[in-house]
Design a protein around this motif. Sequence first.
Motif, short mmCIF file in Angstrom:
data_model
loop_
_atom_site.label_atom_id
_atom_site.label_comp_id
_atom_site.label_asym_id
_atom_site.label_seq_id
_atom_site.Cartn_x
_atom_site.Cartn_y
_atom_site.Cartn_z
N ALA A 227 0.92 -1.25 -0.07
CA ALA A 227 -0.15 -0.18 0.04
C ALA A 227 0.90 1.08 -0.08
CB ALA A 227 -0.86 0.16 1.19
N GLY A 228 0.34 2.39 -0.61
CA GLY A 228 0.96 3.65 -0.70
C GLY A 228 0.77 4.18 0.74
N ALA A 229 1.73 4.85 1.48
CA ALA A 229 1.58 5.46 2.80
C ALA A 229 0.71 6.64 2.76
CB ALA A 229 2.94 5.42 3.50
N ASP A 230 0.62 7.16 1.50
CA ASP A 230 -0.11 8.54 1.34
C ASP A 230 -1.44 8.13 0.63
OD1 ASP A 230 2.05 10.11 2.19
OD2 ASP A 230 2.85 10.45 0.32
N SER A 231 -1.77 6.78 0.61
CA SER A 231 -3.10 6.54 -0.20
C SER A 231 -4.19 6.27 0.82
CB SER A 231 -2.85 5.19 -1.06
OG SER A 231 -4.04 4.52 -1.25
N THR A 232 -5.44 6.39 0.57
CA THR A 232 -6.52 6.03 1.52
C THR A 232 -7.27 4.76 1.09
OG1 THR A 232 -7.95 7.46 0.18
CG2 THR A 232 -6.89 8.53 2.26
N TYR A 233 -6.70 3.89 0.12
CA TYR A 233 -7.47 2.84 -0.42
C TYR A 233 -7.33 1.61 0.81
CZ TYR A 233 -8.68 4.47 -4.88
OH TYR A 233 -9.29 5.29 -5.85
N VAL A 234 -6.31 1.77 1.60
CA VAL A 234 -5.98 0.52 2.63
C VAL A 234 -5.99 1.14 3.87
CG1 VAL A 234 -4.70 -1.40 3.23
CG2 VAL A 234 -4.90 -0.95 0.87
N LEU A 235 -6.92 1.27 4.62
CA LEU A 235 -7.17 1.58 6.07
C LEU A 235 -6.79 0.71 7.12
CD1 LEU A 235 -9.96 4.39 5.45
CD2 LEU A 235 -7.63 4.80 5.18
#
Length: 291
Positions: A227-235
């Motif tokens: 997951a990208g640390a700046d992404s909100t797709y995996v919380l």
Amino acid sequence: MSEDLELSTRTLGEAGPRVAFVHGLFGQGRNWTTIARRLADPTEAGPGHRVTLVDLPNHGHSPWTDRVDYVDMAELLAGLLASWGEPVTLVGHSMGGKVAMQLALRHPELLRALVVVDISPSTYPETGGRTDDPYEEASPFAAFIAAMQAIDLDALATREDADAALRAAVPSDMVRGFLLQSLVRDGSSGWRWRLNLATLGRDLGVLRGFPEPPPGAVFPGPVLWIAGADSTYVLPEDRARMDELFPAVRLVRVKNAGHWVHSEAPEVFTEAVRRFLDGVEQRHGLAQVEA
């Protein structure tokens, strides 16, 4: 969706364990070419891999369909993998990650391992809402489709003109370049999109969802979640469902990367996948010896 539909593929490497990549929404197999070449090349740690890049329906060189459905796509992909006659490590990003998860839960015998890239087994809101973060990546896709459809292809002179037309709706240079990879010359008659924009736009709500797996379905094999640390797709709240369906999961967050983590941090991404593949092959070899 017809079961006779044939997915377009391209394979790099002539030997080694099989790996297949499936792209996300608006993508195509060629998006993974650089990473595939690196994984296909032998290293000191071992031989290279035979890497197949898949175009999902309504994308790239694969046929268009009259609807978008995750289970349909998973079954089509399962037919392709089954034809190879050996277990595969499957890598899927975003939409392709959901296809890969559905396949793993329905046909675990086809996979040696699974890599899911910046997506979770959950339903995403139409516009924002997963967090209080003002940067919400799940929402702009309808605007992307509208902007692509608004381009007058008959009047389009150059790719640079298309880039300029998309700039307001797609401010990221990287994302615009990614979208424009699917804009191609149609012989000498002009331009066309390889994307089935009408169907993708109509069924965007389907793509935000995640069909309920078969009762009791679990993929027991090794799973790497990137997951990208700046992404909100995996919380953090997604982790319980991930663990329930994929009990052998390891989650890695890549710093300074968002949803397109493999494009924003390609070296880190490739190394993480390579190490995971090496571990999978070591476990596979040990299992064969013990058998």
